[in-house]
Design a protein around this motif. Structure first.
Motif, PDB file in Angstrom:
ATOM      1  N   ASP A 126       0.822  -1.417   0.188  1.00  0.00           N
ATOM      2  CA  ASP A 126      -0.099  -0.163  -0.025  1.00  0.00           C
ATOM      3  C   ASP A 126       0.911   1.232   0.010  1.00  0.00           C
ATOM      4  OD1 ASP A 126      -2.301  -1.417   0.081  1.00  0.00           O
ATOM      5  OD2 ASP A 126      -2.792  -1.257   2.039  1.00  0.00           O
ATOM      6  N   ARG A 127       1.989   1.153   0.802  1.00  0.00           N
ATOM      7  CA  ARG A 127       2.565   2.450   0.877  1.00  0.00           C
ATOM      8  C   ARG A 127       3.491   2.542  -0.441  1.00  0.00           C
ATOM      9  NH1 ARG A 127       4.713   6.729   4.316  1.00  0.00           N
ATOM     10  NH2 ARG A 127       3.277   5.596   5.623  1.00  0.00           N
ATOM     11  N   LEU A 128       3.884   1.697  -1.086  1.00  0.00           N
ATOM     12  CA  LEU A 128       4.855   1.734  -2.232  1.00  0.00           C
ATOM     13  C   LEU A 128       3.833   2.301  -3.461  1.00  0.00           C
ATOM     14  CD1 LEU A 128       7.157  -1.420  -2.075  1.00  0.00           C
ATOM     15  CD2 LEU A 128       7.776   1.085  -1.515  1.00  0.00           C
ATOM     16  N   HIS A 129       2.801   1.778  -3.504  1.00  0.00           N
ATOM     17  CA  HIS A 129       1.585   2.066  -4.481  1.00  0.00           C
ATOM     18  C   HIS A 129       1.298   3.596  -4.303  1.00  0.00           C
ATOM     19  CE1 HIS A 129      -2.048   1.837  -6.886  1.00  0.00           C
ATOM     20  NE2 HIS A 129      -2.546   2.737  -5.844  1.00  0.00           N
ATOM     21  N   ARG A 130       0.827   3.901  -3.263  1.00  0.00           N
ATOM     22  CA  ARG A 130       0.523   5.329  -2.699  1.00  0.00           C
ATOM     23  C   ARG A 130       1.758   6.387  -3.112  1.00  0.00           C
ATOM     24  NH1 ARG A 130      -1.271   4.370   2.043  1.00  0.00           N
ATOM     25  NH2 ARG A 130       0.665   5.275   3.130  1.00  0.00           N
ATOM     26  N   GLU A 131       3.057   6.094  -3.028  1.00  0.00           N
ATOM     27  CA  GLU A 131       3.973   6.885  -3.294  1.00  0.00           C
ATOM     28  C   GLU A 131       4.175   6.972  -4.797  1.00  0.00           C
ATOM     29  OE1 GLU A 131       6.955   5.864   0.816  1.00  0.00           O
ATOM     30  OE2 GLU A 131       7.582   4.952  -1.055  1.00  0.00           O
ATOM     31  N   LEU A 132       3.956   5.943  -5.682  1.00  0.00           N
ATOM     32  CA  LEU A 132       4.117   5.964  -6.961  1.00  0.00           C
ATOM     33  C   LEU A 132       3.056   6.739  -7.479  1.00  0.00           C
ATOM     34  CD1 LEU A 132       5.102   2.091  -7.898  1.00  0.00           C
ATOM     35  CD2 LEU A 132       6.587   4.453  -8.533  1.00  0.00           C
ATOM     36  N   GLN A 133       1.757   6.416  -6.697  1.00  0.00           N
ATOM     37  CA  GLN A 133       0.636   7.207  -7.171  1.00  0.00           C
ATOM     38  C   GLN A 133       0.634   8.549  -7.276  1.00  0.00           C
ATOM     39  OE1 GLN A 133      -2.196   5.138  -8.621  1.00  0.00           O
ATOM     40  NE2 GLN A 133      -2.683   7.096  -9.637  1.00  0.00           N
ATOM     41  N   ASN A 138       3.064  10.517  -6.647  1.00  0.00           N
ATOM     42  CA  ASN A 138       4.244  11.324  -7.555  1.00  0.00           C
ATOM     43  C   ASN A 138       4.401  11.047  -9.177  1.00  0.00           C
ATOM     44  OD1 ASN A 138       5.810  12.526  -5.332  1.00  0.00           O
ATOM     45  ND2 ASN A 138       5.794  10.271  -4.403  1.00  0.00           N
ATOM     46  N   HIS A 139       3.793   9.844  -9.319  1.00  0.00           N
ATOM     47  CA  HIS A 139       4.015   9.628 -10.999  1.00  0.00           C
ATOM     48  C   HIS A 139       2.655   9.283 -11.669  1.00  0.00           C
ATOM     49  CE1 HIS A 139       8.087   9.860 -10.352  1.00  0.00           C
ATOM     50  NE2 HIS A 139       7.848   9.304  -9.199  1.00  0.00           N
ATOM     51  N   GLY A 140       1.229   9.303 -10.815  1.00  0.00           N
ATOM     52  CA  GLY A 140       0.109   8.808 -11.413  1.00  0.00           C
ATOM     53  C   GLY A 140       0.388   7.186 -11.712  1.00  0.00           C
ATOM     54  N   LEU A 141       0.963   6.314 -11.109  1.00  0.00           N
ATOM     55  CA  LEU A 141       1.170   5.046 -11.524  1.00  0.00           C
ATOM     56  C   LEU A 141       0.948   4.100 -10.413  1.00  0.00           C
ATOM     57  CD1 LEU A 141       2.551   3.979 -14.233  1.00  0.00           C
ATOM     58  CD2 LEU A 141       4.772   3.890 -13.211  1.00  0.00           C
ATOM     59  N   SER A 142       0.254   2.892 -10.781  1.00  0.00           N
ATOM     60  CA  SER A 142      -0.156   2.066  -9.650  1.00  0.00           C
ATOM     61  C   SER A 142       1.315   1.064  -9.526  1.00  0.00           C
ATOM     62  CB  SER A 142      -1.028   1.161 -10.016  1.00  0.00           C
ATOM     63  OG  SER A 142      -0.796   0.258 -11.064  1.00  0.00           O
ATOM     64  N   LEU A 143       1.179   0.443  -8.437  1.00  0.00           N
ATOM     65  CA  LEU A 143       2.403  -0.501  -8.130  1.00  0.00           C
ATOM     66  C   LEU A 143       2.377  -1.633  -9.403  1.00  0.00           C
ATOM     67  CD1 LEU A 143       4.966  -1.288  -6.243  1.00  0.00           C
ATOM     68  CD2 LEU A 143       3.123  -2.318  -4.857  1.00  0.00           C
ATOM     69  N   ALA A 144       1.305  -2.041  -9.544  1.00  0.00           N
ATOM     70  CA  ALA A 144       1.035  -3.151 -10.460  1.00  0.00           C
ATOM     71  C   ALA A 144       1.532  -2.680 -11.841  1.00  0.00           C
ATOM     72  CB  ALA A 144      -0.490  -3.564 -10.648  1.00  0.00           C
ATOM     73  N   VAL A 197       4.778  -3.927 -14.188  1.00  0.00           N
ATOM     74  CA  VAL A 197       4.718  -4.572 -15.629  1.00  0.00           C
ATOM     75  C   VAL A 197       5.742  -3.821 -16.495  1.00  0.00           C
ATOM     76  CG1 VAL A 197       3.309  -4.431 -17.701  1.00  0.00           C
ATOM     77  CG2 VAL A 197       2.343  -5.223 -15.858  1.00  0.00           C
ATOM     78  N   LEU A 198       6.111  -2.350 -16.213  1.00  0.00           N
ATOM     79  CA  LEU A 198       6.862  -1.392 -16.933  1.00  0.00           C
ATOM     80  C   LEU A 198       8.224  -2.370 -16.608  1.00  0.00           C
ATOM     81  CD1 LEU A 198       5.625   1.933 -16.520  1.00  0.00           C
ATOM     82  CD2 LEU A 198       5.339   0.510 -18.394  1.00  0.00           C
ATOM     83  N   VAL A 199       8.498  -2.500 -15.239  1.00  0.00           N
ATOM     84  CA  VAL A 199       9.756  -3.031 -15.116  1.00  0.00           C
ATOM     85  C   VAL A 199      10.280  -4.140 -15.907  1.00  0.00           C
ATOM     86  CG1 VAL A 199      11.201  -4.040 -13.294  1.00  0.00           C
ATOM     87  CG2 VAL A 199      10.070  -1.912 -12.687  1.00  0.00           C
ATOM     88  N   ARG A 200       9.230  -5.252 -15.727  1.00  0.00           N
ATOM     89  CA  ARG A 200       9.356  -6.498 -16.217  1.00  0.00           C
ATOM     90  C   ARG A 200       9.899  -6.469 -17.854  1.00  0.00           C
ATOM     91  NH1 ARG A 200       9.324 -10.891 -12.680  1.00  0.00           N
ATOM     92  NH2 ARG A 200       8.821 -10.033 -10.956  1.00  0.00           N
ATOM     93  N   LEU A 201       8.979  -5.619 -18.602  1.00  0.00           N
ATOM     94  CA  LEU A 201       9.083  -5.420 -19.920  1.00  0.00           C
ATOM     95  C   LEU A 201      10.413  -4.508 -20.416  1.00  0.00           C
ATOM     96  CD1 LEU A 201       5.411  -4.321 -20.872  1.00  0.00           C
ATOM     97  CD2 LEU A 201       6.527  -6.343 -21.341  1.00  0.00           C
ATOM     98  N   SER A 202      11.052  -3.804 -19.481  1.00  0.00           N
ATOM     99  CA  SER A 202      12.176  -2.975 -19.479  1.00  0.00           C
ATOM    100  C   SER A 202      13.239  -4.064 -19.525  1.00  0.00           C
ATOM    101  CB  SER A 202      12.457  -1.735 -18.581  1.00  0.00           C
ATOM    102  OG  SER A 202      12.551  -2.494 -17.264  1.00  0.00           O
ATOM    103  N   GLU A 203      13.289  -4.929 -18.775  1.00  0.00           N
ATOM    104  CA  GLU A 203      14.303  -5.859 -18.591  1.00  0.00           C
ATOM    105  C   GLU A 203      14.429  -7.092 -19.616  1.00  0.00           C
ATOM    106  OE1 GLU A 203      14.102  -5.947 -13.788  1.00  0.00           O
ATOM    107  OE2 GLU A 203      13.004  -7.566 -14.826  1.00  0.00           O
ATOM    108  N   LEU A 251       8.711   4.924 -16.647  1.00  0.00           N
ATOM    109  CA  LEU A 251       9.468   4.178 -15.573  1.00  0.00           C
ATOM    110  C   LEU A 251      10.658   4.681 -15.072  1.00  0.00           C
ATOM    111  CD1 LEU A 251      10.078   1.362 -14.373  1.00  0.00           C
ATOM    112  CD2 LEU A 251      11.131   0.322 -16.824  1.00  0.00           C
ATOM    113  N   GLU A 252      11.602   5.298 -16.059  1.00  0.00           N
ATOM    114  CA  GLU A 252      12.804   5.995 -15.617  1.00  0.00           C
ATOM    115  C   GLU A 252      12.422   7.186 -14.539  1.00  0.00           C
ATOM    116  OE1 GLU A 252      14.537   6.992 -19.533  1.00  0.00           O
ATOM    117  OE2 GLU A 252      15.668   5.040 -19.643  1.00  0.00           O
ATOM    118  N   SER A 253      11.470   7.790 -14.753  1.00  0.00           N
ATOM    119  CA  SER A 253      10.993   8.853 -13.744  1.00  0.00           C
ATOM    120  C   SER A 253      10.654   8.205 -12.496  1.00  0.00           C
ATOM    121  CB  SER A 253       9.822   9.814 -14.391  1.00  0.00           C
ATOM    122  OG  SER A 253       9.341  10.781 -13.470  1.00  0.00           O
ATOM    123  N   ALA A 254       9.784   7.274 -12.504  1.00  0.00           N
ATOM    124  CA  ALA A 254       9.229   6.722 -11.324  1.00  0.00           C
ATOM    125  C   ALA A 254      10.385   5.650 -10.413  1.00  0.00           C
ATOM    126  CB  ALA A 254       8.080   5.758 -11.565  1.00  0.00           C
ATOM    127  N   ALA A 255      11.170   5.179 -11.045  1.00  0.00           N
ATOM    128  CA  ALA A 255      12.190   4.214 -10.505  1.00  0.00           C
ATOM    129  C   ALA A 255      12.987   4.785  -9.197  1.00  0.00           C
ATOM    130  CB  ALA A 255      13.140   3.836 -11.561  1.00  0.00           C
TER     131      ALA A 255
END
Length: 156
Positions: free
Chosen positions: A29-36, A38-44, A48-54, A113-117
């Protein structure tokens, strides 16, 4: 046929289980909230972005993506459709298999992804990694490797 008595958890086992359940939920919940926030992005979505980037060519089969993020194919399909509308990724047919579909990270998705990482990594460090000595990190990794291996074997 007689029913066997359940193997109830003792106090130590119950403490381990409950602390895992509550701690994992609070951390996600905390990691989701921080991403949401600051970046409008869910943890889920971040995962997905991380997995594809790799992956080579920043793409992978939808079925493999679902397995990698421990989600159902249906749920990932809806998630990918939404993320595609946001321009973060696109779906491509698999040339070797007319039924297969790839999810592919777009340049915009990579930029998000680079902005949110940095936000995500700082949260992971602050809320978990830096709280644990290296030995505990290793134990945690081994425990969940064992859990993941077991659950993948029983799920077939």
């Amino acid at each position: 046929m007689t029913e066997q008595e359940p193997r109830w958890l003792d106090d130590g086992e119950m403490r381990a289980w409950r602390n895992y359940v509550v701690g994992a939920s609070m951390l996600a919940d905390r990691l989701h909230r921080e991403l949401q926030d600051n970046h409008g992005l869910s943890l889920a979505d971040y995962e997905v972005l991380v997995r594809l980037s790799e992956r080579p060519r920043r793409r992978m089969r939808m079925s493999q993506l679902a397995d990698d993020v421990a989600s159902s194919k249906s749920r990932v399909s809806h998630q990918v459709a939404r993320m595609e509308k946001e321009g973060l990724l696109r779906r491509r047919e698999c040339p070797e298999d007319g039924r297969g579909v790839f999810a592919e990270l777009t340049d915009r998705g990579m930029a998000v992804l680079e902005s949110a990482a940095p936000t995500h990594v700082e949260g992971v460090r602050a809320h978990m990694i830096d709280l644990l000595p290296r030995e505990d990190q290793e134990v945690l990794a081994k425990v969940f490797e064992r859990v993941i291996t077991h659950l993948r074997s029983v799920d077939g």
